[in-house]
Design an enzyme around this catalytic site. Sequence first.
Site, mmCIF file in Angstrom:
data_model
loop_
_atom_site.group_PDB
_atom_site.id
_atom_site.type_symbol
_atom_site.label_atom_id
_atom_site.label_comp_id
_atom_site.label_asym_id
_atom_site.label_seq_id
_atom_site.Cartn_x
_atom_site.Cartn_y
_atom_site.Cartn_z
ATOM 1 N N GLY A 57 0.811 -1.213 0.000
ATOM 2 C CA GLY A 57 0.000 0.000 0.000
ATOM 3 C C GLY A 57 0.844 1.262 0.000
ATOM 4 C CD GLU A 88 1.096 -9.190 3.565
ATOM 5 O OE1 GLU A 88 0.554 -10.245 3.252
ATOM 6 O OE2 GLU A 88 1.299 -8.267 2.765
ATOM 7 C CG ASN A 130 5.219 7.155 11.446
ATOM 8 O OD1 ASN A 130 5.675 6.829 12.552
ATOM 9 N ND2 ASN A 130 4.201 7.989 11.331
#
Lengths: 700, 330, 203
Positions: free
Chosen positions: A503, A661, A587
């Site tokens: 993403g 993941e 982040n």
Amino acid sequence: MSGIRTVVGAPAERREGREKVTGAARYAAEQPGTDRAFAWPVPATVARGRVTGVDATAALALPGVLAVLTHDNAPRLAEPDDPTLAVLQNPEVPHRGWFVALVVAETPEDARAGAAAVRVTYATEPHDVTLTAAHPEAYVPEEANAGYPARTERGDPDRAFDSAAVRVDTAYRVPPLHNHPMEPHATTARWDGDRLTVHNSGQGATVVRDTLSALFEVPAERVTVVSEHVGGGFGSKGTPRPDVVLATMAARLTGRTVTLALPRRHLPAVVGHRAPTLHRLRLAAEPDGRLTSVTHEVTTHTSRVKEFVEQAATPARVMYAAPHLRTLHRVVALDVPSPSWMRAPGEAPGMYALESAMDELAGELGMDPVELRIVNEPDTEPDSGKPFSSRHLVECLREGAYRFGWAGRDPLPRSGREGPLLVGSGVAAATYPVQASPSTADARALPDGLFLVRVNATDIGTGARTVLAQIAADALGAPLDRIRIEVGSSDLPSAPLAGGSSGTASWGWSVHEACTRLAERLAGHSGPLPGEGMVARADTTGRADAVSPWARHAFGAHFAEVTVDTVTGEIRVRRLLGVYAAGRILNPRTARSQFVGGMTMGLGMALTEGSTMDAAFGDFTECDLASYHVPAHADVGAVEAHWVDENDPHLNPMGSKGIGEIGIVGTAAAIGNAVHHATGVRFRELPLTPDRVLPALLAR
Amino acid sequence: MKTFDYVRAASVEEAAEAYAARPGARYLGGGTNLVDLMKLGVERPAALVDLTRLPLDAVEELPDGSLRVGAMVRNSDLAALPAVRDRWPALSQAVLAGASGQLRNAATTGGNLLQRTRCPYFQDVTKPCNKREPGSGCGAREGVHRDHAVLGHSAQCVATHPSDMAVALAALDARVELYGVEGTREVAAADFHRLPGDRPDLDTEIRPGEIVTGVVLPASTAGRPSAYRKARDRASYAFALASVAAVVRVESGVVAQAGIAFGALAHRPWRARRAEGALVGAAPTDDAFEHAVDLELAAAEPLRDNAYKVPLARALALDVLTRLTASART
Amino acid sequence: MWIRGPYGTSPLRKGIHDMGTDIHADGGLSRRHHSETTLQVNGKPHTLTLDHRRVLLDVLREDLDLCGAKKGCDHGQCGACTVLVDGRRVNSCLLLAVSLDGCEVTTVEGLTADGEELHPLQRAFLDRDAFQCGYCTPGQICSALGAISEAAEGHPSHVTDPSVPSGRPVPLSRDEIRERLSGNLCRCGAYPRIAEAVEDVVR
């Protein structure tokens, strides 16, 4: 991206955090409306057969019941790409739990009572839901999930194995597993004439919009799908699930706004599960530990509705240098619910098996398991021969070993004891591929000095809003608080779903391009901005999906310390430590949460989570959260995530790899290896619950 | 869930009358199991008689040194009572080993006793279950039964009773107080739950319309060393795979008193009378404990996939007995 | 003897009565299956005519549009619906609302009294990044609030050292926090951060 004060890399607080901690964040089923009706599905109660009749008389006579949809009266759909979405289109029952009717009513209570009152009759056929490695109907598919070839072979793995000095020939078994995001799959749908508005819990609103557009034959511009807040998905909401189709049908048939939140007990049958995998591994090595032959063969199941093959043998194509290598997937189509994506499909069960077998090999060799992995570090990707864009597995192993305190470890199994507890530690490696898909985005400079960045990203808990704003801020050279970001609606620039740990790479790439372009335009602009501001758009097609000459993967190392209670066979994880090499960490605050979350799910896979296919009835016995044990607070002790700096110019403009993941990959193996170290017993089937562990301890 | 009538009773007498006047009525306590089962369609009451505001929430010290706990005392309060923690610690430990903080805040003492099995076939109205629907068959006996009974099961039913609390009450010689239109009576906690036999639909000895009004913890076990231990699939918030409650008193080097009950092995808390009989009068040695526990568990008849429960229960019992007698053994 | 009262001890509590016979029959609702019920939610009284089947969770979400309490399982197996009733944490999905007539209910929305200043637990959850998807978060926060007062009132837990004197406040160690919050599942795996957030508040 380099700047004196980059926002990327800073631990920015979640942008939607306040809404979430105050209860103000609205999820798909939480859309107020005076005309709202509620739907409740009726699952099939036979494992295979066809519906011969649906008697809705009693249901329709109940107060509040508005409609009962069946295959006789439900709106006809265009044929979907995903056959699991062809609900109520014909009387066939491909597995128990397949939806055969839907009740729509004024209240949730009325809908539930209505569903209980629908009488369905069936013609049943014999069923087979039992997976075995020797199943006569097992076949080698053309490809496994994500398009991987089902079979690869280099050299002569059998001959190399037979002639090797040190060998391990072993088998592992991973049971069916369920994603169980805390928010059940939910949709609220409303038609205004031929305009469709849907609030959906999915991981990607663009794909939901396109699917609805195709199924209901409505132009995409007349469909809006909103997924503003999503209560987790872990793959099970990656593509539309039956709830979105059923709610949309029900809204069309009744003319009402319809909310369908799937009951928790229905989820295992209709939203996908991690298919069970039966692994056979044969590893051969020289006495110095160098692998000469690796064979990883996997047998799994799929449904009769569609072929989904958990690509569990693929990590062996990436991990270790071995001149002779075979990977193979076999699948059996059974009368079971359709499997699908669950966090790290392929890698999670595959690396459990491979990394457990590596631990066995280390034992055979009398070699430290960290060193065994380091010795087998390949120069290029073993299967493809491509160079790695970056690979820092060895650094992860060394850093992890240092932080964990591996050096003082007594390698002798059953050497750690504290009263009734056996104590052990284990290690396993992790890997996950780098992926990205084309995405669009736009960025607008507003006259008041703010920037509005729009992309149909989905924040399923990853912190997408936050990290995309950080990427935008740096590309624009603007402070973070000047960036407004809009995500979670198909009316925004189209974007791929949140899945495959891709993403941020996909969305961020388009955000970066749009903002970079806008910054250039602004640099060439003088005077005040026009009222509507100035906009720049980006579409990364052709770049994000370009074939790379590099083998691109994230890597990691997991270390676990466990205690095994010799009285009960209960296992607890005292410490779990992961070190990752995953490109640039954009982040650290939200990244750490994702790593730790993946490790926690891996802990569940190792110790508590297991589902049983009931041979007689054809459903998963552990269908609720009381019987399917996701880890609870008390199961999760100290969990630490760290990373090594990795500067990889061959990825995307941010230099990032996916992080959603890899945390689950290898965690179960590290725990299983620690259990072996603690007990001297090698368990080869998950989960490691007392019913397995205690008898083995007593038999020892 | 079908619609139902709702009645809030002012007194035990009124509650029993309201129940008798409404065919298909059920009593409502904390509701943590009943409402769950109503949503599943397993329970389909025509009316609920709400007992939660009856004056059954008192805890009284009785003159003989026993303690009477009202049926509406919430599980969390029961576990926190200093009297219980200090004098019948096994009961506090058992309650705290079950469910979650939220559920214990709602669940009542009486309701905990009356909760139904968590057998997955019982909970699924689309499958056969002789307990839920007599004569329909048993899905578990040949099905998925890792969690099921190893003792006292019948051809009709292999379900276990899920309560932790009830196991401690059985071991501690507690008594269950009942009120019915025919009057009040007491039943020993160890005899309150039934074995399934050919009537698996009956969980307990309670008669139709009777209300559990309280539980009495007897002086005979007050202050004696007691403990509860449970094994489960996850560290918290899970039903027992096996559990044991025990109270043991050693005097002059021999076991003078023993109460032992197993949980999750049978359709009821399994009071281990044979083991107790073998222990009383014996020195509290490892051999004596093993002999006694093995004597009890010799009756086990595991199903295809739950044989692990026998060594697990054995290990739990030996551990608890050893710990309870540690001071007397040294 | 020290004992807490049952639900419904607030002044709003009504007299005991047969709910099925003393409400008006008008309005198209079956009078045997609906009852007028008053709940004090986040300090405000609400009187509603409720389907007897309606659980507190659905009253909050569907009748009062307070969607902070989440429906994760609807069967008391996940804790996402946790709210406080008369100050005690409970699973609102298993409580029939009609039986709570007169009770005081506090939801996550009620913790920010003025709609502005966050409760210290909410602030700590933000500071620690103690959530991801946010779906279990309101339940975790309400549960933590309840757990903190339970410990202060001397309620033991499964992991409380038996040598802690009964009736005295129980210090909330990390193990105590983990055990006491185990009725709140988090599939994102934010547990370590949640425990840290709670520690921040109790310290």
